[in-house]
Write a protein that holds these residues in place. Structure first.
Motif, PDB file in Angstrom:
ATOM      1  N   ASN A 134       9.858  -0.147  -2.253  1.00  0.00           N
ATOM      2  CA  ASN A 134      10.302  -1.244  -3.107  1.00  0.00           C
ATOM      3  C   ASN A 134       9.371  -2.432  -2.891  1.00  0.00           C
ATOM      4  O   ASN A 134       9.193  -2.887  -1.752  1.00  0.00           O
ATOM      5  CB  ASN A 134      11.737  -1.655  -2.753  1.00  0.00           C
ATOM      6  CG  ASN A 134      12.697  -0.486  -2.786  1.00  0.00           C
ATOM      7  OD1 ASN A 134      12.857   0.158  -3.816  1.00  0.00           O
ATOM      8  ND2 ASN A 134      13.323  -0.192  -1.660  1.00  0.00           N
ATOM      9  N   SER A 135       8.759  -2.902  -3.957  1.00  0.00           N
ATOM     10  CA  SER A 135       7.842  -4.039  -3.835  1.00  0.00           C
ATOM     11  C   SER A 135       8.118  -5.064  -4.918  1.00  0.00           C
ATOM     12  O   SER A 135       8.175  -4.732  -6.104  1.00  0.00           O
ATOM     13  CB  SER A 135       6.384  -3.576  -3.928  1.00  0.00           C
ATOM     14  OG  SER A 135       5.498  -4.679  -3.882  1.00  0.00           O
ATOM     15  N   SER A 136       8.289  -6.317  -4.486  1.00  0.00           N
ATOM     16  CA  SER A 136       8.460  -7.413  -5.442  1.00  0.00           C
ATOM     17  C   SER A 136       7.168  -8.217  -5.590  1.00  0.00           C
ATOM     18  O   SER A 136       7.149  -9.230  -6.284  1.00  0.00           O
ATOM     19  CB  SER A 136       9.588  -8.344  -4.972  1.00  0.00           C
ATOM     20  OG  SER A 136       9.234  -8.961  -3.749  1.00  0.00           O
ATOM     21  N   ILE A 137       6.097  -7.744  -4.936  1.00  0.00           N
ATOM     22  CA  ILE A 137       4.820  -8.456  -4.976  1.00  0.00           C
ATOM     23  C   ILE A 137       4.076  -8.097  -6.260  1.00  0.00           C
ATOM     24  O   ILE A 137       3.780  -6.921  -6.498  1.00  0.00           O
ATOM     25  CB  ILE A 137       3.958  -8.113  -3.739  1.00  0.00           C
ATOM     26  CG1 ILE A 137       4.710  -8.496  -2.461  1.00  0.00           C
ATOM     27  CG2 ILE A 137       2.614  -8.834  -3.809  1.00  0.00           C
ATOM     28  CD1 ILE A 137       3.978  -8.125  -1.185  1.00  0.00           C
ATOM     29  N   LYS A 138       3.779  -9.077  -7.071  1.00  0.00           N
ATOM     30  CA  LYS A 138       3.145  -8.860  -8.370  1.00  0.00           C
ATOM     31  C   LYS A 138       1.643  -9.131  -8.345  1.00  0.00           C
ATOM     32  O   LYS A 138       0.966  -8.903  -9.338  1.00  0.00           O
ATOM     33  CB  LYS A 138       3.808  -9.742  -9.433  1.00  0.00           C
ATOM     34  CG  LYS A 138       5.312  -9.560  -9.548  1.00  0.00           C
ATOM     35  CD  LYS A 138       5.688  -8.119  -9.866  1.00  0.00           C
ATOM     36  CE  LYS A 138       7.205  -7.962  -9.992  1.00  0.00           C
ATOM     37  NZ  LYS A 138       7.591  -6.557 -10.237  1.00  0.00           N
ATOM     38  N   ASP A 172       9.915  -1.812   2.194  1.00  0.00           N
ATOM     39  CA  ASP A 172      10.059  -2.969   1.313  1.00  0.00           C
ATOM     40  C   ASP A 172       8.904  -3.939   1.540  1.00  0.00           C
ATOM     41  O   ASP A 172       8.564  -4.262   2.683  1.00  0.00           O
ATOM     42  CB  ASP A 172      11.382  -3.691   1.583  1.00  0.00           C
ATOM     43  CG  ASP A 172      12.582  -2.842   1.221  1.00  0.00           C
ATOM     44  OD1 ASP A 172      12.440  -1.963   0.354  1.00  0.00           O
ATOM     45  OD2 ASP A 172      13.661  -3.058   1.800  1.00  0.00           O
ATOM     46  N   ASP A 174       7.418  -7.794   0.311  1.00  0.00           N
ATOM     47  CA  ASP A 174       7.858  -9.027  -0.346  1.00  0.00           C
ATOM     48  C   ASP A 174       7.026 -10.196   0.183  1.00  0.00           C
ATOM     49  O   ASP A 174       6.341 -10.080   1.204  1.00  0.00           O
ATOM     50  CB  ASP A 174       9.341  -9.271  -0.053  1.00  0.00           C
ATOM     51  CG  ASP A 174       9.988 -10.226  -1.042  1.00  0.00           C
ATOM     52  OD1 ASP A 174       9.286 -10.703  -1.960  1.00  0.00           O
ATOM     53  OD2 ASP A 174      11.184 -10.499  -0.895  1.00  0.00           O
ATOM     54  N   GLU A 176       7.908 -14.100   1.213  1.00  0.00           N
ATOM     55  CA  GLU A 176       9.000 -15.059   1.415  1.00  0.00           C
ATOM     56  C   GLU A 176       8.459 -16.273   2.168  1.00  0.00           C
ATOM     57  O   GLU A 176       7.959 -16.136   3.294  1.00  0.00           O
ATOM     58  CB  GLU A 176      10.135 -14.424   2.228  1.00  0.00           C
ATOM     59  CG  GLU A 176      10.763 -13.188   1.580  1.00  0.00           C
ATOM     60  CD  GLU A 176      11.768 -12.521   2.504  1.00  0.00           C
ATOM     61  OE1 GLU A 176      11.929 -13.017   3.648  1.00  0.00           O
ATOM     62  OE2 GLU A 176      12.377 -11.526   2.094  1.00  0.00           O
TER      63      GLU A 176
END
Length: 274
Positions: A134-138, A172, A174, A176
């Motif tokens: 899961n990666s929220s890094i764009k 994961d 991210d 932050e």
């Protein structure tokens, strides 16, 4: 007169104890130096021939039988495992000697994860572990790709080794508060230690209480500190989660700020600046 004699005796005892402490301290320093030299010798002597073997194996011609395929897969797995241990020894030796270099590059975090998973595919297959990412890094981030690769590979390997068979490892990614955050969560029992820092100590017991090299997690901790970061873990409810936080300054988060300084990789052994 008796008090004077007692004071003289106490002074003699303190002088004797001080001398013994200095002697023990010198022996400890000499022991640490010897350990460092041994680490460096083992790492360097084994690294070159193993690199040659790893280069040869993919070019071997295998007779197409089920038995030979299994043997070839076993050889690949064991050589890859040995290479992993030696690379950790090399990194530990560099850290011990103070010769560890930090080389920043603009990288795609998922590429580092994929590279680590490819190198651990035999271990993952052996334990029948499912990997979820899961990666929220764009955007790309600026970090040391080889050091992050070493961190991720050790944490995934640790999750495979001490996690349950037929289970799941979640990774994961991210950002932050200007921190590059990597979490690796596996299904398994928490390490059997009295204090958390024990599992990050070199040559300590394995997480299951058995003696092992104790190199991997100590290397991860040292790398995190050199990248101005931290590592911690939590173990509860049948899950163990390692959390790595690596510092990013504001300019590092914006990939556009690096334009022509972007790096591309075929392998993390070499970074090519465009």
């Amino acid at each position: 007169m008796e008090n004077v004699a007692n004071k003289e005796n106490m002074g003699d005892e303190l002088a004797f104890l001080s001398k013994k402490i200095l002697e023990l301290n010198k022996k400890l320093i000499d022991s640490e130096k010897a350990k460092s030299r041994f680490l460096s010798l083992v790492a360097n002597k084994l690294n070159n021939p193993l690199t040659a073997i790893l280069g040869i194996i993919p070019h071997l011609k295998i007779i197409d039988t089920k038995e030979n395929e299994l043997l070839f897969e076993l050889v690949c797995k064991e050589v890859s495992n040995l290479d992993f241990k030696i690379q950790n020894l090399v990194m530990a030796s560099e850290i011990e000697s103070g010769n560890i270099d930090i080389s920043y590059a603009l990288v795609e975090p998922l590429e580092i994860i994929d590279e680590a998973l490819e190198s651990l595919k035999h271990l993952i297959k052996e334990k029948n572990i499912e990997i979820k990412i899961n990666s929220s890094i764009k955007q790309k981030v600026v970090t040391d790709p080889k050091k992050v690769y070493t961190i991720v590979k050790n944490l995934i390997s640790n999750g495979c080794k001490y996690g349950f068979e037929n289970s799941v490892i979640e990774i994961d990614l991210d950002i932050e508060d200007l921190m590059f955050v990597i979490k690796v969560k596996n299904q398994g029992d928490a390490p059997k230690v009295n204090y958390k820092p024990e599992i990050f100590t070199r040559f300590a017991k394995d997480a299951d209480g058995k003696h092992g090299l104790g190199i991997g997690l100590s290397v991860v901790r040292e790398i995190c500190e050199r990248l101005d970061g931290t590592i911690d873990y939590e173990g509860e409810g049948g899950f163990v989660t390692f959390v790595v936080r690596l510092s990013l300054d504001e300019s590092m988060v914006d990939s556009q700020a690096y334009g022509s300084n972007e790096f591309l990789f075929e392998s993390f052994d070499d970074a090519i600046e465009l």
